[in-house]
Design an enzyme around this catalytic site. Structure first.
Site, PDB file in Angstrom:
ATOM      1  N   HIS A 136       4.731  -2.983   0.357  1.00 37.81           N
ATOM      2  CA  HIS A 136       5.847  -3.589  -0.388  1.00 37.81           C
ATOM      3  C   HIS A 136       6.742  -2.438  -0.861  1.00 37.81           C
ATOM      4  CE1 HIS A 136       7.724  -5.548  -3.911  1.00 37.81           C
ATOM      5  NE2 HIS A 136       7.353  -6.710  -3.407  1.00 37.81           N
ATOM      6  N   ASP A 213      -2.585  -1.191  -3.894  1.00 37.25           N
ATOM      7  CA  ASP A 213      -1.696  -2.224  -4.415  1.00 37.25           C
ATOM      8  C   ASP A 213      -2.383  -3.569  -4.165  1.00 37.25           C
ATOM      9  OD1 ASP A 213       0.133  -4.220  -4.764  1.00 37.25           O
ATOM     10  OD2 ASP A 213       1.727  -3.309  -3.584  1.00 37.25           O
ATOM     11  N   GLN A 216      -1.411  -8.841  -3.944  1.00 35.93           N
ATOM     12  CA  GLN A 216      -1.687 -10.056  -3.158  1.00 35.93           C
ATOM     13  C   GLN A 216      -3.182 -10.256  -2.925  1.00 35.93           C
ATOM     14  OE1 GLN A 216       0.513 -12.305  -2.340  1.00 35.93           O
ATOM     15  NE2 GLN A 216       2.325 -11.143  -2.934  1.00 35.93           N
ATOM     16  N   LYS A 239       1.028 -13.587 -10.381  1.00 39.30           N
ATOM     17  CA  LYS A 239       0.543 -14.117  -9.094  1.00 39.30           C
ATOM     18  C   LYS A 239      -0.861 -14.701  -9.251  1.00 39.30           C
ATOM     19  CE  LYS A 239       3.129 -10.578  -6.572  1.00 39.30           C
ATOM     20  NZ  LYS A 239       4.353 -11.176  -6.073  1.00 39.30           N
ATOM     21  N   CYS A 377      10.674  -7.978   0.473  1.00 37.42           N
ATOM     22  CA  CYS A 377      10.529  -6.611  -0.065  1.00 37.42           C
ATOM     23  C   CYS A 377       9.596  -5.783   0.813  1.00 37.42           C
ATOM     24  CB  CYS A 377      10.031  -6.605  -1.511  1.00 37.42           C
ATOM     25  SG  CYS A 377      11.186  -7.336  -2.649  1.00 37.42           S
TER      26      CYS A 377
HETATM   27  N1  PMP Z   1       3.189  -5.341  -4.201  1.00 35.13           N
HETATM   28  C1  PMP Z   1       3.002  -6.482  -3.527  1.00 35.13           C
HETATM   29  C2  PMP Z   1       2.070  -6.498  -2.358  1.00 35.13           C
HETATM   30  C3  PMP Z   1       3.659  -7.638  -3.932  1.00 35.13           C
HETATM   31  O1  PMP Z   1       3.479  -8.774  -3.250  1.00 35.13           O
HETATM   32  C4  PMP Z   1       4.517  -7.591  -5.050  1.00 35.13           C
HETATM   33  C5  PMP Z   1       5.275  -8.820  -5.498  1.00 35.13           C
HETATM   34  N2  PMP Z   1       5.972  -9.471  -4.486  1.00 35.13           N
HETATM   35  C6  PMP Z   1       4.666  -6.378  -5.705  1.00 35.13           C
HETATM   36  C7  PMP Z   1       3.994  -5.273  -5.259  1.00 35.13           C
HETATM   37  C8  PMP Z   1       5.553  -6.248  -6.901  1.00 35.13           C
HETATM   38  O2  PMP Z   1       5.015  -6.992  -7.954  1.00 35.13           O
HETATM   39  P1  PMP Z   1       5.840  -7.142  -9.317  1.00 35.13           P
HETATM   40  O3  PMP Z   1       7.184  -7.656  -8.922  1.00 35.13           O
HETATM   41  O4  PMP Z   1       5.042  -8.138 -10.104  1.00 35.13           O
HETATM   42  O5  PMP Z   1       5.896  -5.806  -9.949  1.00 35.13           O
END
Ligand code: PMP
Length: 419
Positions: A136, A213, A216, A239, A377
């Site tokens: 991401h 990270d 997910q 999430k 993203c």
């Molecule tokens: N990493 C991953 C794999 C994500 O799916 C997301 C959220 N789409 C993020 C980071 C960022 O999370 P946040 O917007 O809650 O900081």
């Protein structure tokens, strides 16, 4: 398969009454333009059950005060409940100590904390940071900022046509200049579950720390940071049926202690004079200012809610939806699923020949169906598949098969409108 040996495919849904669980979520009763809401945007943010909403209301109506600062009743209650939330997270990820859990504003904030706290202190010119194509943007951009500040280099692990990491290529990237690995546990764009244990073990042969990270992964897989042995693990509450504005960083205590603070301010200090500030111990060293107290307590309630159902049962149930939806979508001519890894969570990214994903999302919305369209993203993933964007349906344990049928009918409507 994760470090605890758990794979969603091997678990059973048990005797959970999924309809009853669904009834906990007031928002799922909404109608969009008269059509029942079909919420398939869970990978972006999941919905909140009444139990967690009630917990937030109880905090605001009977427990709220600032923490760590006073001896009065409310402050003591709020401080205790905030601490309990930290302990719930410690148990949820099986960290050795509660001081290894830092509250952040989310996954992105947690990664930035590690970049500033660890990266800016320990990464030097000529060093190499390994990331993967699946990351991401949150786990790319901070490291790019660091690399350009320090003169370090980013190396990238490629993926195959199914959206799986090429592990041999990962291993070939290591050398004496490798100083950090940033690794997504589960891809938000494709659902691929990465073999993090094997990858962490390999990095440790070179004494290289690994940040996972888990944004997910935490909603769908059992996390055991001690068994997995990663150095940092991060995710967001929103999430996991929790509130926005809060997330967590797990870090091994020795590393957190060696790191420099990210933000300066109240609570992160032991003492301050104009000549010198002595920093507080962990976790406080990384929690400057008033933390998101209410949200953290809601986060703790979300952990209670999910663990009461059981993450393994949740994953097994979601996997039945994934299998069903995959079979249905594969039968529709012109629909192509992007991301067909052998180990996946319940995420389906797809394209429809001749139709832009934004048009797909717009027409599905008219049927009350919420999917995400765009690059999620994760632009390097889109670049790898040579597409600008996908439509993504991501399932949660409160979704049901009949909603997948609604999606399938919606996709056929989209094709009628545009083809
Ligand atoms: N990493 C991953 C794999 C994500 O799916 C997301 C959220 N789409 C993020 C980071 C960022 O999370 P946040 O917007 O809650 O900081």
């Amino acid at each position: 398969m994760n470090a605890t040996g758990f794979s969603p495919k091997s678990a059973t849904t048990g005797d959970v009454d999924w309809e009853k669980i669904r009834a906990d979520f007031p928002i799922l009763k909404l109608k969009i333009d008269g059509k029942p809401l079909v919420y398939f945007d869970n990978a972006a943010s999941s919905q909140m059950p009444q139990q967690i909403i009630d917990r937030l209301v109880r905090y605001q109506t009977a427990e709220h005060a600032n923490i760590n600062r006073a001896v009065h009743y409310l402050s003591e209650i709020a401080t205790m409940e905030f601490h309990r939330a930290r302990c719930k997270l410690q148990q949820f990820v099986n960290a050795e100590e509660d001081r290894e859990i830092i509250f952040t504003s989310g996954t992105t904030d947690a990664i930035n904390l590690v970049m500033h706290g660890y990266g800016r202190k320990f990464i030097k010119a000529g060093d190499e940071i390994i990331l993967t194509t699946l990351e991401h943007h949150s786990n790319i951009v901070p490291w790019q900022m660091l690399a350009s500040e320090k003169g370090a280099k980013i190396r990238v692990v490629p993926i195959n046509d199914k959206g799986e990491l090429e592990i041999d290529e990962y291993e070939k990237l290591f050398n004496e200049r490798t100083k950090f690995v940033g690794l997504i546990h589960v891809s938000n764009a494709l659902g691929t579950i990465n073999p993090i244990k094997r990858m962490i073990d390999f990095a440790h042969r070179y004494s290289v720390p690994v940040l996972i990270d888990g944004a997910q992964a935490a909603p769908h897989l059992t996390i055991d940071v001690q068994a997995q042995d990663g150095d940092f693990y991060v995710f967001s509450a929103h999430k996991l049926c929790g509130p926005t504005g809060v997330g967590m960083l797990y870090g091994k205590a020795t590393l957190l202690e060696a790191m420099q603070p990210f933000k300066g301010g109240g609570d992160m200090i032991a003492s301050v004079t104009f000549e010198k500030t002595i920093y507080n111990t962990i976790p406080h060293k990384f929690e400057a200012g008033t933390p998101p107290i209410a949200a953290a307590i809601g986060f703790g309630a979300a952990i209670d809610y999910l663990t009461a159902i059981g993450i393994e049962r949740i994953a097994a149930y979601e996997n039945t939806l994934l299998d069903y939806a995959t079979a249905c979508l594969n039968e529709i001519p012109g629909v192509k699923i992007i991301g067909t890894a052998a180990e996946k969570t319940a995420v389906i990214s797809f394209t429809i020949d001749g139709i832009h994903p934004h048009d797909i999302g717009t027409i599905l919305n008219q049927d009350g169906i919420a999917v995400r369209t765009g690059h999620h993203c994760a632009q390097p993933v889109m670049q790898r598949f040579n597409i600008p964007a996908t439509s993504r349906a991501s399932f949660a344990f409160y979704n049901k098969k009949s909603e997948v049928d609604t999606l399938v009918a919606g996709i056929k409507t989209v094709q009628k409108v545009f083809l």
